[in-house]
Design a protein around this motif. Structure first.
Motif, PDB file in Angstrom:
ATOM      1  N   ALA A  42      -1.962  77.943  12.151  1.00 29.52           N
ATOM      2  CA  ALA A  42      -1.512  77.113  10.369  1.00 29.52           C
ATOM      3  C   ALA A  42      -3.195  77.912   9.409  1.00 29.52           C
ATOM      4  O   ALA A  42      -2.611  76.928   8.403  1.00 29.52           O
ATOM      5  CB  ALA A  42      -2.376  75.838  10.895  1.00 29.52           C
ATOM      6  N   ARG A  65       0.526  73.478   7.107  1.00 35.28           N
ATOM      7  CA  ARG A  65       0.840  72.421   7.454  1.00 35.28           C
ATOM      8  C   ARG A  65       0.749  70.965   6.655  1.00 35.28           C
ATOM      9  O   ARG A  65      -0.266  70.662   6.329  1.00 35.28           O
ATOM     10  CB  ARG A  65       0.392  72.167   8.377  1.00 35.28           C
ATOM     11  N   SER A 112       9.252  67.584   7.369  1.00 38.11           N
ATOM     12  CA  SER A 112       7.393  68.110   7.259  1.00 38.11           C
ATOM     13  C   SER A 112       7.242  69.493   7.336  1.00 38.11           C
ATOM     14  O   SER A 112       6.019  69.957   7.202  1.00 38.11           O
ATOM     15  CB  SER A 112       6.504  66.915   8.318  1.00 38.11           C
ATOM     16  N   THR A 139       5.825  80.123  12.967  1.00 34.39           N
ATOM     17  CA  THR A 139       5.462  80.844  11.768  1.00 34.39           C
ATOM     18  C   THR A 139       6.206  81.869  10.902  1.00 34.39           C
ATOM     19  O   THR A 139       6.810  82.035   9.771  1.00 34.39           O
ATOM     20  CB  THR A 139       4.440  80.645  11.139  1.00 34.39           C
ATOM     21  N   GLY A 159      11.887  71.540  14.948  1.00 29.86           N
ATOM     22  CA  GLY A 159      10.888  71.490  14.303  1.00 29.86           C
ATOM     23  C   GLY A 159      10.961  70.602  13.576  1.00 29.86           C
ATOM     24  O   GLY A 159      11.765  69.498  13.845  1.00 29.86           O
ATOM     25  N   ARG A 166       7.997  72.045   8.831  1.00 28.43           N
ATOM     26  CA  ARG A 166       7.375  72.134   9.839  1.00 28.43           C
ATOM     27  C   ARG A 166       9.116  73.120  10.810  1.00 28.43           C
ATOM     28  O   ARG A 166      10.078  72.370  10.971  1.00 28.43           O
ATOM     29  CB  ARG A 166       7.030  71.688  11.169  1.00 28.43           C
TER      30      ARG A 166
END
Length: 260
Positions: A142, A147, A214, A257, A210, A216
Motif C-alpha cells: 500500500a 488504496r 474500489s 500491485t 480484485g 483494487r
C-alpha cells in the motif's frame, strides 16, 4: 535447525502474532537467538515458553523512544550485540480521508512510522559502531499504490520505507544494510478485520479477484500470502545471501500491485 544465522542475535517488534510471530519462528529455525517484543506482554511470554532459550520475550511500546532505548541497552548488556533488527509492529485504522480523525492519523504514524524510527535509530547507532548489522522494515505494498480507505496506513508505510532507505544510505559505509519487505494481502488478524463477509473463503476470493469499484487489482498468483511467505523474505534479507543488497524494497504480494 539450520545454522545459517547461528550465533546472531535479533530484535523483532510486533512479534506477538501474524507476520511478527512468523519472523520469530523463521529466525529461530535458522539458528538465531531472538528478542521478541510486542505491546501484548502475554503473547511474548508465550513465545518465550514455546522456544525456550532461543527466544527472550519483552513487552514493548515502540511509540515510546525511552522504552525502546532502554530495551536495546538491556539486550546488548545482558545478551550481547544485536546483529539483526526487524520492524514488524504496525496498526491499521481504515477510514475514508474525509472521515479520518486526528487521533487515528496520529496513532497510525506513531506506530508505523515513529516506531520504525525509534527502533532503527537505537539499533543502527550500535550496529554502525561495530561495522556490521542488518535492519529490515516490514512495510506494505500500500506504500506504493493508492488504496481507498487506507490513506493513513499507506502514508505511514511509505514514510517507513523511505526512512529505511535513507538510513541505509547513511550507514552503508559502516557495514549496516537496511531494507524493507512490502507484503500484499496476508492471512493475518489485520487482513481478516477488513473482511465484511462472515465467510472467510468468499472474502479471500474477492481479494484475489480484485474489486473494480474500489480500484483494487487482484492477485495474479491466485492466493493470499501466509505470514511465513513474508518471514522467508525477511530471513533472506538479513542473511549473508543478501550481503550485497541494501536500500531495497522487496514486494511480496503475488504481483497484486503490478509493481506500479
Amino acid at each position: 535447525m539450520s545454522a545459517e544465522l547461528a550465533g546472531r542475535l535479533a530484535l523483532v517488534t510486533g512479534a506477538g502474532r501474524g507476520i511478527g510471530e512468523a519472523v520469530v519462528a523463521a529466525l529461530v529455525e535458522q539458528g538465531a537467538r531472538v528478542v521478541a517484543t510486542d505491546l501484548d506482554a502475554e503473547a511474548v511470554r508465550e513465545l518465550s515458553a514455546k522456544y525456550g532459550e532461543h527466544v527472550t520475550g519483552h513487552p514493548l511500546d515502540v511509540t515510546d523512544p525511552t522504552a525502546v532505548e532502554a530495551l536495546v541497552d538491556e539486550t546488548e548488556r545482558t545478551l550481547g550485540p544485536l546483529d539483526i533488527a526487524v520492524n514488524v509492529a504496525g496498526i491499521l485504522r481504515s477510514s475514508a480521508v474525509v472521515d479520518l480523525t486526528d487521533e487515528d492519523w496520529a496513532a497510525t504514524f506513531a506506530v508505523n512510522a515513529n516506531g520504525v524510527f525509534h527502533v532503527s535509530r537505537a539499533t543502527a547507532r550500535r550496529m554502525a559502531g561495530r561495522g556490521r548489522g542488518s535492519i529490515v522494515t516490514v512495510a506494505s505494498n500500500a506504500a506504493g499504490i493508492p488504496r481507498t480507505g487506507m490513506a493513513a496506513y499507506a502514508a505511514s508505510k511509505a514514510a517507513a520505507v523511505m526512512f529505511t532507505r535513507c538510513l541505509g544510505l547513511e550507514v552503508a559505509a559502516r557495514g549496516v544494510r537496511c531494507n524493507s519487505v512490502s507484503p500484499g494481502s496476508t492471512c493475518t488478524d489485520m487482513q481478516r478485520a477488513l473482511w465484511t463477509s462472515g465467510d472467510e473463503a468468499e472474502a479471500a476470493r474477492r481479494v484475489i479477484e480484485g474489486d473494480l469499484a474500489s480500484y483494487r487489482t487482484g492477485i495474479p498468483l491466485g492466493r493470499i500470502a501466509e505470514p511465513a511467505d513474508i518471514a522467508d523474505a525477511v530471513v533472506f534479507l538479513v542473511s549473508d545471501r543478501a550481503r550485497h543488497i541494501t536500500l531495497h524494497d522487496l514486494y511480496v504480494d503475488g504481483g497484486a500491485t503490478l509493481r506500479a
